[in-house]
Design an enzyme around this catalytic site. Structure first.
Site, PDB file in Angstrom:
ATOM      1  N   LYS A 137       0.874  -1.145   0.155  1.00 40.81           N
ATOM      2  CA  LYS A 137       0.042  -0.022  -0.003  1.00 40.81           C
ATOM      3  C   LYS A 137       0.905   1.183  -0.003  1.00 40.81           C
ATOM      4  CE  LYS A 137      -1.562   1.561   4.001  1.00 40.81           C
ATOM      5  NZ  LYS A 137      -1.450   2.691   4.300  1.00 40.81           N
ATOM      6  N   ASN A 138       1.781   1.306   0.806  1.00 44.18           N
ATOM      7  CA  ASN A 138       2.704   2.370   1.074  1.00 44.18           C
ATOM      8  C   ASN A 138       3.721   2.762  -0.080  1.00 44.18           C
ATOM      9  OD1 ASN A 138       1.238   3.021   3.235  1.00 44.18           O
ATOM     10  ND2 ASN A 138       2.878   2.354   4.801  1.00 44.18           N
ATOM     11  N   CYS A 166      -4.754  12.776  12.959  1.00 43.79           N
ATOM     12  CA  CYS A 166      -4.997  11.280  12.805  1.00 43.79           C
ATOM     13  C   CYS A 166      -4.982  10.760  14.038  1.00 43.79           C
ATOM     14  CB  CYS A 166      -3.788  10.976  11.879  1.00 43.79           C
ATOM     15  SG  CYS A 166      -3.563   9.235  11.921  1.00 43.79           S
ATOM     16  N   ARG A 195      -8.445  -0.951   4.986  1.00 47.41           N
ATOM     17  CA  ARG A 195      -7.790   0.295   4.192  1.00 47.41           C
ATOM     18  C   ARG A 195      -6.385  -0.252   3.776  1.00 47.41           C
ATOM     19  NH1 ARG A 195      -7.180   5.767   7.542  1.00 47.41           N
ATOM     20  NH2 ARG A 195      -5.853   6.295   5.562  1.00 47.41           N
TER      21      ARG A 195
HETATM   22  C1  EPZ Z   1       4.482   6.834   6.342  1.00 40.71           C
HETATM   23  O1  EPZ Z   1       3.864   7.838   6.938  1.00 40.71           O
HETATM   24  C2  EPZ Z   1       3.498   5.550   6.224  1.00 40.71           C
HETATM   25  N1  EPZ Z   1       2.432   6.012   5.278  1.00 40.71           N
HETATM   26  C3  EPZ Z   1       3.015   5.189   7.606  1.00 40.71           C
HETATM   27  O2  EPZ Z   1       2.063   3.922   7.404  1.00 40.71           O
HETATM   28  C4  EPZ Z   1       4.145   4.943   8.339  1.00 40.71           C
HETATM   29  O3  EPZ Z   1       3.725   4.547   9.784  1.00 40.71           O
HETATM   30  C5  EPZ Z   1       5.202   5.894   8.479  1.00 40.71           C
HETATM   31  O4  EPZ Z   1       5.552   6.544   7.385  1.00 40.71           O
HETATM   32  C6  EPZ Z   1       6.197   5.854   9.231  1.00 40.71           C
HETATM   33  O5  EPZ Z   1       7.194   4.805   8.740  1.00 40.71           O
HETATM   34  C7  EPZ Z   1       2.620   5.952   3.901  1.00 40.71           C
HETATM   35  O6  EPZ Z   1       3.840   5.719   3.366  1.00 40.71           O
HETATM   36  C8  EPZ Z   1       1.428   6.317   2.969  1.00 40.71           C
HETATM   37  P1  EPZ Z   1       6.631  10.061   8.533  1.00 40.71           P
HETATM   38  P2  EPZ Z   1       4.461   9.383   6.915  1.00 40.71           P
HETATM   39  O7  EPZ Z   1       6.396  11.484   7.796  1.00 40.71           O
HETATM   40  O8  EPZ Z   1       5.039   9.782   5.690  1.00 40.71           O
HETATM   41  C9  EPZ Z   1       6.661  13.606  11.844  1.00 40.71           C
HETATM   42  C10 EPZ Z   1       0.518   2.671   7.792  1.00 40.71           C
HETATM   43  O9  EPZ Z   1      -0.023   2.140   8.634  1.00 40.71           O
HETATM   44  N2  EPZ Z   1       6.699  14.378  10.752  1.00 40.71           N
HETATM   45  O10 EPZ Z   1       7.438   9.197   8.140  1.00 40.71           O
HETATM   46  O11 EPZ Z   1       3.047  10.127   6.965  1.00 40.71           O
HETATM   47  C11 EPZ Z   1       5.637  12.598  12.109  1.00 40.71           C
HETATM   48  O12 EPZ Z   1       4.652  13.290  12.890  1.00 40.71           O
HETATM   49  C12 EPZ Z   1       0.800   4.190   7.757  1.00 40.71           C
HETATM   50  O13 EPZ Z   1       0.254   2.120   6.838  1.00 40.71           O
HETATM   51  C13 EPZ Z   1       6.720  15.831  10.808  1.00 40.71           C
HETATM   52  O14 EPZ Z   1       7.038  16.216  12.234  1.00 40.71           O
HETATM   53  O15 EPZ Z   1       5.125   9.323   8.382  1.00 40.71           O
HETATM   54  C14 EPZ Z   1       6.167  11.356  12.798  1.00 40.71           C
HETATM   55  O16 EPZ Z   1       6.224  11.499  13.829  1.00 40.71           O
HETATM   56  C15 EPZ Z   1       0.667   4.776   9.362  1.00 40.71           C
HETATM   57  N3  EPZ Z   1       6.410  16.810  10.041  1.00 40.71           N
HETATM   58  C16 EPZ Z   1       7.282  11.248  11.945  1.00 40.71           C
HETATM   59  O17 EPZ Z   1       7.776  12.522  11.383  1.00 40.71           O
HETATM   60  C17 EPZ Z   1       6.430  16.236   8.625  1.00 40.71           C
HETATM   61  O18 EPZ Z   1       6.411  17.327   7.877  1.00 40.71           O
HETATM   62  C18 EPZ Z   1       7.456  10.354  10.967  1.00 40.71           C
HETATM   63  O19 EPZ Z   1       6.502  10.394   9.777  1.00 40.71           O
HETATM   64  C19 EPZ Z   1       6.280  14.856   8.564  1.00 40.71           C
HETATM   65  C20 EPZ Z   1       6.323  14.045   9.477  1.00 40.71           C
END
Ligand code: EPZ
Length: 427
Positions: A22-23, A123, A404
């Site tokens: 998915k990701n 979220c 999902r």
């Molecule tokens: C991706 O989400 C995945 N989703 C998530 O999978 C996964 O848990 C996550 O990466 C971590 O591996 C997709 O790829 C569609 P991040 P993403 O940006 O990109 C902080 C699932 O269950 N952050 O790597 O949204 C954020 O709050 C989903 O399939 C900022 O602060 O995660 C988090 O604490 C859930 N500012 C950390 O970074 C930003 O601009 C990592 O988030 C972006 C992120």
């Protein structure tokens, strides 16, 4: 709403086909916006989130053609042609359903010089801001305003290559920046970039579309912008999180499952930890064999960006540890609220105590089936794993969370001797 009913106590044995990730599929679909030529993706999973992304892309003018895979192949073949864009807006009603919609921001801005994308909002698992996505695009010359809950990004003269230093690893932040950089003028360097296999898969697809990207798989990506990208075909990488989830289903039931199409290289850190917990993942010609080799014992885990232990397997690992001998400390370092499965597991008799970002799990001899509530995608599947081993019947509500991210979950498990069924809600 549909429910899933599980009667625990059956060892899982057999082979499970692993779907496309998915990701990986979500950013790959968004990459179609970068060119007016067709992008053909195969091994695309049948998931609610994929359907949401496809409707978003159609709303901005992408021609989408979905076909069944050739016989014997898994997933679907999706051809996307963004020959002309009819809108540059990703509306709130779609983005709030799936925060990964933000992945259209970079490609739309790079292709059309403008994009309006609703801020994703909160979220269940955390606040999940997108400030780093915006920082990266600003470093490429974008002018970005936030008004009425929307990100309004403009680059009328096109994006310029720049240097982006991510203060923390962000998967979709890296993906948005990398996609935007492929059409920027000059070279962009992404430092502290995410290295997840899904990011690598996207980079390989972009290269097949004519992008020039060095450092793929490392935390430093160098992208030389091109005037345009061309048609390509790409097969979505297998879902390592689905594979890890089913591996843990084998572990918790004391069974053995072959995960067809999965790649052990994408689960190395998980494999080491599971081996210490009492079950082994080994590479086979068709994928990965997961089998219990001794009693389950408690191990400590800490979630980290790839190649560390993935946060998307944390809830599943916790379910496993609830029936292991000894104690396990599970620390969630990526999201601030990813323990919502804890109260539901406790209702099934698990012994878990949470202190801030860490949970201590003390193994119990058995769990008891109960009515439980799904809250987010991965928390939901951890309750399915617990139900597979609990005494009696477990009924999982709000299974739309599962749909999902897991394709035909109950069918795949039932085919390997699980006593599991989906009960359709009364119409
Ligand atoms: C991706 O989400 C995945 N989703 C998530 O999978 C996964 O848990 C996550 O990466 C971590 O591996 C997709 O790829 C569609 P991040 P993403 O940006 O990109 C902080 C699932 O269950 N952050 O790597 O949204 C954020 O709050 C989903 O399939 C900022 O602060 O995660 C988090 O604490 C859930 N500012 C950390 O970074 C930003 O601009 C990592 O988030 C972006 C992120």
């Amino acid at each position: 709403m549909d429910q899933i009913r599980i009667k625990g106590g059956h060892r899982l044995e057999g082979r499970i086909p692993i779907s496309g990730a998915k990701n990986a599929a979500l950013p790959l679909l968004a990459a179609s916006l970068l060119t007016d030529a067709p992008l053909t993706l195969s091994n695309v999973p049948y998931l609610a989130d994929i359907a949401t992304m496809l409707s978003l892309l159609e709303q901005v003018g992408v021609l989408v053609d979905v076909a069944a895979a050739p016989s014997g192949e898994a997933g679907r073949v999706v051809q996307l042609t963004a020959s002309r864009l009819s809108s540059l807006t990703a509306p709130y009603e779609l983005v709030r359903k799936m925060r990964a919609s933000v992945l259209v921001l970079g490609p739309l801005l790079a292709r059309a010089g403008e994009a309006k994308v609703s801020l994703p909002g909160g979220c269940a698992i955390g606040s999940r801001p997108v400030d780093l996505h915006l920082m990266a695009l600003r470093n490429m010359g974008a002018v970005i305003d936030l008004d009425n809950g929307y990100i309004h990004a403009r680059a009328p003269k096109g994006l310029q290559g720049g240097e982006v230093v991510f203060p923390l690893v962000t998967v979709t932040g890296t993906e948005n920046a990398m996609m935007a950089a492929t059409l920027a003028k000059g070279e962009t360097v992404l430092i502290n970039a995410a290295r997840e296999p899904e990011v690598v898969d996207l980079a390989h697809c972009l290269v097949s579309m004519g992008a020039e990207i060095d450092g793929i798989g490392s935390d430093r990506l160098r992208i030389k912008g091109k005037d345009k990208l061309h048609a390509a075909s790409h097969r979505v990488v297998a879902d390592r999180i689905e594979a890890g989830t089913f591996a843990m289903a084998a572990g918790i039931t004391g069974g053995s499952l072959e995960l067809i199409g999965a790649r052990l290289a994408h689960l190395n850190s998980v494999a080491h930890i599971l081996a210490a917990a009492g079950f082994v993942l080994t590479e086979t010609s068709d994928g990965i064999l997961a089998e219990r080799v001794g009693p389950l014992c408690g191990v400590d885990i800490m979630t980290e960006p790839y190649p560390g232990f993935p946060t998307d397997l944390q809830a599943q690992m916790m379910a496993l540890m609830t029936v292991a001998s000894g104690a396990s400390m599970i620390t969630e370092t990526i999201f601030e609220n990813r323990f919502m499965h804890v109260p539901e597991l406790q209702r099934m008799g698990a012994n878990i105590s949470v202190h801030k970002a860490s949970a201590i799990v003390r193994g119990v001899p058995s769990l008891r089936g109960a009515q439980v509530m799904a809250t987010d995608l991965r928390a939901s599947v951890s309750l399915v794993l617990a139900g597979l081993v609990a005494e009696g019947e477990t009924v999982l509500n709000r299974v739309y969370h599962l749909d999902r991210g897991y394709e035909r979950l109950e069918e795949k498990l039932a085919a390997c001797s699980a006593d599991i069924e989906r009960v359709k809600a009364a119409a």
